[in-house]
Design an enzyme around this catalytic site. Structure first.
Site, mmCIF file in Angstrom:
data_model
loop_
_atom_site.group_PDB
_atom_site.id
_atom_site.type_symbol
_atom_site.label_atom_id
_atom_site.label_comp_id
_atom_site.label_asym_id
_atom_site.label_seq_id
_atom_site.Cartn_x
_atom_site.Cartn_y
_atom_site.Cartn_z
ATOM 1 N N ARG A 152 -92.348 7.254 13.970
ATOM 2 C CA ARG A 152 -92.641 6.719 15.316
ATOM 3 C C ARG A 152 -91.687 7.284 16.381
ATOM 4 O O ARG A 152 -91.312 6.597 17.327
ATOM 5 C CB ARG A 152 -92.578 5.178 15.329
ATOM 6 C CG ARG A 152 -93.582 4.513 14.452
ATOM 7 C CD ARG A 152 -95.032 4.735 14.898
ATOM 8 N NE ARG A 152 -95.943 4.207 13.904
ATOM 9 C CZ ARG A 152 -96.407 4.930 12.871
ATOM 10 N NH1 ARG A 152 -96.083 6.202 12.712
ATOM 11 N NH2 ARG A 152 -97.211 4.382 12.002
ATOM 12 N N GLU A 161 -91.449 -1.450 17.985
ATOM 13 C CA GLU A 161 -92.156 -0.168 18.075
ATOM 14 C C GLU A 161 -92.742 -0.026 19.475
ATOM 15 O O GLU A 161 -92.791 1.064 20.034
ATOM 16 C CB GLU A 161 -93.278 -0.149 17.029
ATOM 17 C CG GLU A 161 -94.162 1.069 17.134
ATOM 18 C CD GLU A 161 -95.268 1.097 16.084
ATOM 19 O OE1 GLU A 161 -95.034 0.676 14.929
ATOM 20 O OE2 GLU A 161 -96.375 1.537 16.430
ATOM 21 N N SER A 180 -99.043 -3.088 16.135
ATOM 22 C CA SER A 180 -97.850 -3.596 15.443
ATOM 23 C C SER A 180 -96.684 -3.618 16.426
ATOM 24 O O SER A 180 -96.405 -2.611 17.071
ATOM 25 C CB SER A 180 -97.466 -2.679 14.281
ATOM 26 O OG SER A 180 -98.500 -2.659 13.340
#
Ligand code: FAD
Length: 314
Positions: free
Chosen positions: A171, A293, A223
């Site tokens: 990520r 995230e 998420s």
């Protein structure tokens, strides 16, 4: 003001003092001074140049599917790339502009019998946002198929970066660290062989799994937390007893505790308070610090959780 004069003369679609919640998948976010929708990379660069000249803050975004925008909004220009959206498939090479929707690019690639982007069919972001995030799912990630990108650095110089030069990790990409803006990129895929599951079938199976496991009926940004090593954020939050916990109009999803969902006109601060609560509770119970995230835009009153001992205990 040259900025506004240019916008009016160039025919660029823009909104002034308008709520960002209309454009985020979370359906949360206060007003931005400007929200802009350039139709070409030339217009995008011109906007950035003028904003710089006028010392106006700006952020380049895609589909706003991975951002939490503050209730106070953003005092500057939010430049969305969603109208810079062309892409072409030439044999096994895909060239796409920053605002092309990843899901559409992925579906077309699957239809052309190419494998490698099946994982991306259900990701609701742009090519630019996906590369920035090194988006991924079901054991695939952008890094695996990325070939090159044309980007602008902070001084608006154009650079062409190869896969190693993007310094992808989980990520993360170099775009994040160096505030580079992605203009266009290329992906290199492979032809599926007879032994492979047909790409479209594989993509449809992933989409089905998403519908079964994710709370797609509510606004969210996917998420909220990165996956901690050898663990799952959703499982830790569920084991900490927080599934279904609600603050204001935001709730830790009953269906998937890794998602925070907007169930009733949630404020960004409701989400921030849930993030803090999840981080603190999981840290105190399991010694694992959950790292967000999602990207934050603007200023927030609720801080992120910082453990007193300063680091992961496990
Ligand atoms: C229901 C749902 C499911 C999701 N599932 C997944 C998943 O499976 N896997 C996954 O990885 N993510 C997932 N996401 C999160 C999100 O869709 C991805 O991170 C997506 O790649 C973000 O793209 P975007 O265009 O919406 O980016 P945005 O949210 O608009 O922006 C994200 C960041 O990228 C930056 N950015 C955007 N475009 C550019 C550009 N051209 N140049 C430089 N910086 C740029 C922005 O400034 C921001 O910091 C999901 C989200 C939702 C709502």
């Amino acid at each position: 003001m040259e900025f506004e004069v240019y916008l009016k003369n160039s025919g660029i679609e823009f909104l002034k003092d308008h709520p960002l919640k209309e454009f985020t998948t979370f359906k949360i976010g206060g007003k931005a001074r400007y929200i802009l929708f350039p139709k070409s990379t030339e217009q995008l660069i011109r906007i950035m140049t003028l904003a710089k000249d006028e010392e106006m803050n700006y952020i380049v975004v895609g589909n706003c599917s991975n951002v939490l925008v503050s209730d106070k909004g953003f005092d500057g220009a939010i430049v969305s790339t969603v109208k810079i959206d062309s892409f072409k498939i030439d044999r096994n090479l895909i060239e796409a502009e920053c605002g092309a929707m990843l899901s559409q690019v992925a579906r077309k690639a699957c239809e052309a019998g190419l494998k490698g982007l099946e994982f991306a069919v259900g990701i609701p972001g742009t090519v630019g946002g996906a590369i920035y995030m090194n988006a991924g799912a079901y054991d695939g990630e952008i890094k695996d198929i990325f070939e090159w990108a044309e980007v602008l650095d902070e001084n608006l110089n154009r650079l062409k970066l190869s896969n190693p030069e993007m310094r992808f990790s989980y990520r993360h990409s170099r775009l994040k660290g160096e505030k580079l803006v992605l203009l266009r990129a290329a992906f290199c895929l492979q032809y599926a062989s007879k032994e492979d599951i047909p790409p479209l079938q594989k993509a449809n199976e992933f989409s089905k799994r998403r519908r079964e496991k994710q709370p797609l009926q509510f606004p969210s940004a996917g998420s909220v937390f990165k996956r901690p090593p050898n663990n799952f954020a959703g499982k830790l939050i569920e084991d900490a007893g927080l599934k279904g916990y609600r603050i204001g109009g935001a709730c830790i999803s009953e269906k998937h505790a890794g998602f925070i969902v907007n169930v009733e006109d949630a404020k960004a601060e409701d989400v921030r308070r849930l993030i803090y609560l999840a981080q603190k509770t999981v840290y105190e119970k399991f010694g694992i610090l959950l790292e967000p995230e999602i990207q934050f835009v603007g200023e927030f009153e609720t801080p992120l959780f910082v453990p007193k001992d300063g680091q992961n205990r496990r």
